[in-house]
Design a protein around this motif. Sequence first.
Motif, PDB file in Angstrom:
ATOM      1  N   LYS A 169      39.043  -6.841 -43.825  1.00  0.00           N
ATOM      2  CA  LYS A 169      40.107  -7.083 -42.688  1.00  0.00           C
ATOM      3  C   LYS A 169      40.869  -8.301 -43.032  1.00  0.00           C
ATOM      4  CE  LYS A 169      39.294  -6.323 -38.548  1.00  0.00           C
ATOM      5  NZ  LYS A 169      39.589  -5.851 -36.338  1.00  0.00           N
ATOM      6  N   THR A 170      40.706  -9.503 -43.078  1.00  0.00           N
ATOM      7  CA  THR A 170      40.534 -10.830 -43.159  1.00  0.00           C
ATOM      8  C   THR A 170      40.626 -11.511 -44.831  1.00  0.00           C
ATOM      9  OG1 THR A 170      38.310 -11.893 -43.173  1.00  0.00           O
ATOM     10  CG2 THR A 170      39.892 -11.960 -41.655  1.00  0.00           C
ATOM     11  N   ASP A 171      39.768 -10.647 -46.100  1.00  0.00           N
ATOM     12  CA  ASP A 171      40.614 -10.846 -47.082  1.00  0.00           C
ATOM     13  C   ASP A 171      41.376 -10.553 -47.844  1.00  0.00           C
ATOM     14  OD1 ASP A 171      38.368 -12.904 -47.193  1.00  0.00           O
ATOM     15  OD2 ASP A 171      36.719 -11.484 -48.208  1.00  0.00           O
TER      16      ASP A 171
ATOM     17  N   LEU B 143      46.630 -11.481 -44.653  1.00  0.00           N
ATOM     18  CA  LEU B 143      46.242 -11.978 -43.095  1.00  0.00           C
ATOM     19  C   LEU B 143      47.222 -11.914 -42.628  1.00  0.00           C
ATOM     20  CD1 LEU B 143      43.507 -13.328 -42.012  1.00  0.00           C
ATOM     21  CD2 LEU B 143      45.201 -15.304 -42.867  1.00  0.00           C
TER      22      LEU B 143
ATOM     23  N   LEU C 242      48.003 -17.811 -37.877  1.00  0.00           N
ATOM     24  CA  LEU C 242      46.567 -17.851 -37.790  1.00  0.00           C
ATOM     25  C   LEU C 242      45.935 -18.982 -39.836  1.00  0.00           C
ATOM     26  CD1 LEU C 242      46.119 -13.918 -37.998  1.00  0.00           C
ATOM     27  CD2 LEU C 242      45.487 -15.790 -36.444  1.00  0.00           C
TER      28      LEU C 242
ATOM     29  N   GLN D  25      43.228 -19.672 -42.886  1.00  0.00           N
ATOM     30  CA  GLN D  25      41.910 -19.435 -43.066  1.00  0.00           C
ATOM     31  C   GLN D  25      40.954 -20.602 -43.873  1.00  0.00           C
ATOM     32  OE1 GLN D  25      42.188 -15.829 -45.319  1.00  0.00           O
ATOM     33  NE2 GLN D  25      40.422 -15.086 -44.333  1.00  0.00           N
TER      34      GLN D  25
ATOM     35  N   VAL E 142      38.674 -17.833 -39.528  1.00  0.00           N
ATOM     36  CA  VAL E 142      40.541 -18.279 -39.271  1.00  0.00           C
ATOM     37  C   VAL E 142      40.117 -18.713 -37.443  1.00  0.00           C
ATOM     38  CG1 VAL E 142      41.631 -16.162 -38.297  1.00  0.00           C
ATOM     39  CG2 VAL E 142      40.177 -15.473 -40.935  1.00  0.00           C
TER      40      VAL E 142
ATOM     41  N   LEU F 275      41.997  -9.092 -34.805  1.00  0.00           N
ATOM     42  CA  LEU F 275      40.938 -10.400 -35.855  1.00  0.00           C
ATOM     43  C   LEU F 275      40.014  -9.700 -36.020  1.00  0.00           C
ATOM     44  CD1 LEU F 275      41.634 -14.184 -35.534  1.00  0.00           C
ATOM     45  CD2 LEU F 275      42.368 -12.762 -37.066  1.00  0.00           C
TER      46      LEU F 275
END
Length: 240
Positions: A72-74, A77, A144, A146, A212, A240
């Motif tokens: 998800k976070t890669d 975002l 957010l 990162q 994050v 997240l």
Amino acid sequence: MAEARSPRRRGRTTLLIAAAAVLGVVAGTCAGYLIQADRDPTPLPSLSQLTLAQAKGDGPEPLSAAQDRRVKTDGDLRKLLVKKPSGSKKADWLGDEDGWLSLAGYAELYEDPAGAFGDQLDDNFRRVAVTGWESGDRQVTIRLIQYRQEESLVAADQASNGEYWAEKEHSTRSWAIPGTGDGKAYVHDKPDTEPGYVPVYGAEAYAWRGDVVMEIRVYDTKPLTKKTIMDLAERQMERL
């Protein structure tokens, strides 16, 4: 307060006992050598080992996209940001941004933009996804941030830094954000006042997960409640 005492000295009797023990060890060792000399040599065990059966199968199944938060976070975002409530309008201060905030734009949010720019570079800044909306006199911004985190847990330090400054504000209440470990939400009961402007009340929240950091800012001309900031913080961290 208890009187400080020096370590107890080792007496003469202790030294004699130690010397006798050493002599006993030497004598026992000599006797052992004499006995061993009359025995046949003991054969050594083989160096070969039993072959272990290898487990069948191709190993554990990889995590699904829903289970692996790095998937998800890669990715994009911006898709993890809380959605704008119905009836509200996009924040004017976001301009024509497509949901991303540049490093220079993020540094401008600090009192010392040049210093913040260099600090963020040192901390392996990666990117910022941002959203915001206006509803009456209320303004909400969620970011957010990162980091690459190649050498240290920068995200945790950044969240802690935000909490530090929030707690220095007078007339401030704070609460832990459930499920975040050390994330916290704040409501400032004393408004910011400037001549010619209406008083403005503020609330903010900080938490982190992995690489994050979540930052939330809410402003209104009326006092803000715990429920307002906590609801936003919990819903955002759930994504997240």
